[in-house]
Design a protein around this motif. Sequence first.
Motif, PDB file in Angstrom:
ATOM      1  N   CYS A 188       1.016  -1.139  -0.119  1.00  0.00           N
ATOM      2  CA  CYS A 188       0.026  -0.062   0.202  1.00  0.00           C
ATOM      3  C   CYS A 188       0.984   1.232   0.015  1.00  0.00           C
ATOM      4  CB  CYS A 188      -0.972  -0.108   1.058  1.00  0.00           C
ATOM      5  SG  CYS A 188      -1.847   1.594   1.360  1.00  0.00           S
TER       6      CYS A 188
ATOM      7  N   ASN B 214       0.397   3.980   1.163  1.00  0.00           N
ATOM      8  CA  ASN B 214       0.061   4.818   2.261  1.00  0.00           C
ATOM      9  C   ASN B 214       0.696   4.280   3.581  1.00  0.00           C
ATOM     10  OD1 ASN B 214      -1.319   7.196   2.198  1.00  0.00           O
ATOM     11  ND2 ASN B 214      -3.340   6.160   2.840  1.00  0.00           N
ATOM     12  N   CYS B 215       0.547   2.918   3.887  1.00  0.00           N
ATOM     13  CA  CYS B 215       0.956   2.457   4.994  1.00  0.00           C
ATOM     14  C   CYS B 215       1.822   1.133   4.884  1.00  0.00           C
ATOM     15  CB  CYS B 215      -0.149   2.110   6.078  1.00  0.00           C
ATOM     16  SG  CYS B 215      -1.244   0.491   5.126  1.00  0.00           S
TER      17      CYS B 215
ATOM     18  N   CYS C 107      -7.499  -1.018   1.162  1.00  0.00           N
ATOM     19  CA  CYS C 107      -6.453  -1.412   2.143  1.00  0.00           C
ATOM     20  C   CYS C 107      -7.131  -1.688   3.626  1.00  0.00           C
ATOM     21  CB  CYS C 107      -5.324  -0.330   2.364  1.00  0.00           C
ATOM     22  SG  CYS C 107      -4.051  -0.770   3.624  1.00  0.00           S
TER      23      CYS C 107
ATOM     24  N   CYS D 243      -5.292   1.187   6.262  1.00  0.00           N
ATOM     25  CA  CYS D 243      -5.526   2.774   6.204  1.00  0.00           C
ATOM     26  C   CYS D 243      -6.656   2.939   5.272  1.00  0.00           C
ATOM     27  CB  CYS D 243      -4.474   3.357   5.555  1.00  0.00           C
ATOM     28  SG  CYS D 243      -4.278   3.065   3.683  1.00  0.00           S
TER      29      CYS D 243
HETATM   30 ZN   LIG Z   1      -2.911   1.202   3.552  1.00  0.00          ZN
END
Ligand SMILES: [Zn+2]
Length: 106
Positions: free
Chosen positions: A12, A14-15, A68, A71
């Motif tokens: 992912c 983001n995370c 996800c 997140c």
């Molecule tokens: Zn994520």
Amino acid sequence: MEEMVGPRLYSCCNCRNQIALHDDVISKSFQGRNGRAFLFSHATNIMVGPKEDRHLMTGLHTVADVYCCDCREVLGWKYERAYEETQKYKEGKFILEKSKIVKENW
Ligand SMILES: [Zn+2]
């Protein structure tokens, strides 16, 4: 001493949650909402949203957004059903947007 080399992954953006394996890529020539997207046979650590019918370039499909599980970023979608005979191979497969996933262990 052998060096530990893990499988090549996508995670992912983001995370950094692990989402898919490079070995599970079926095609890299798909179109996502925001540009290039990859078709995967499997995806992990995701949540699948409600199903909806969508008219895509290749005809009518029943799809569900995938998020996800950490997140809640929308990463792409899952093909639940394809109505065109030539598109049936996509059923149960996952589209992940190239802009939403990052390479790990490459
Ligand atoms: Zn994520």
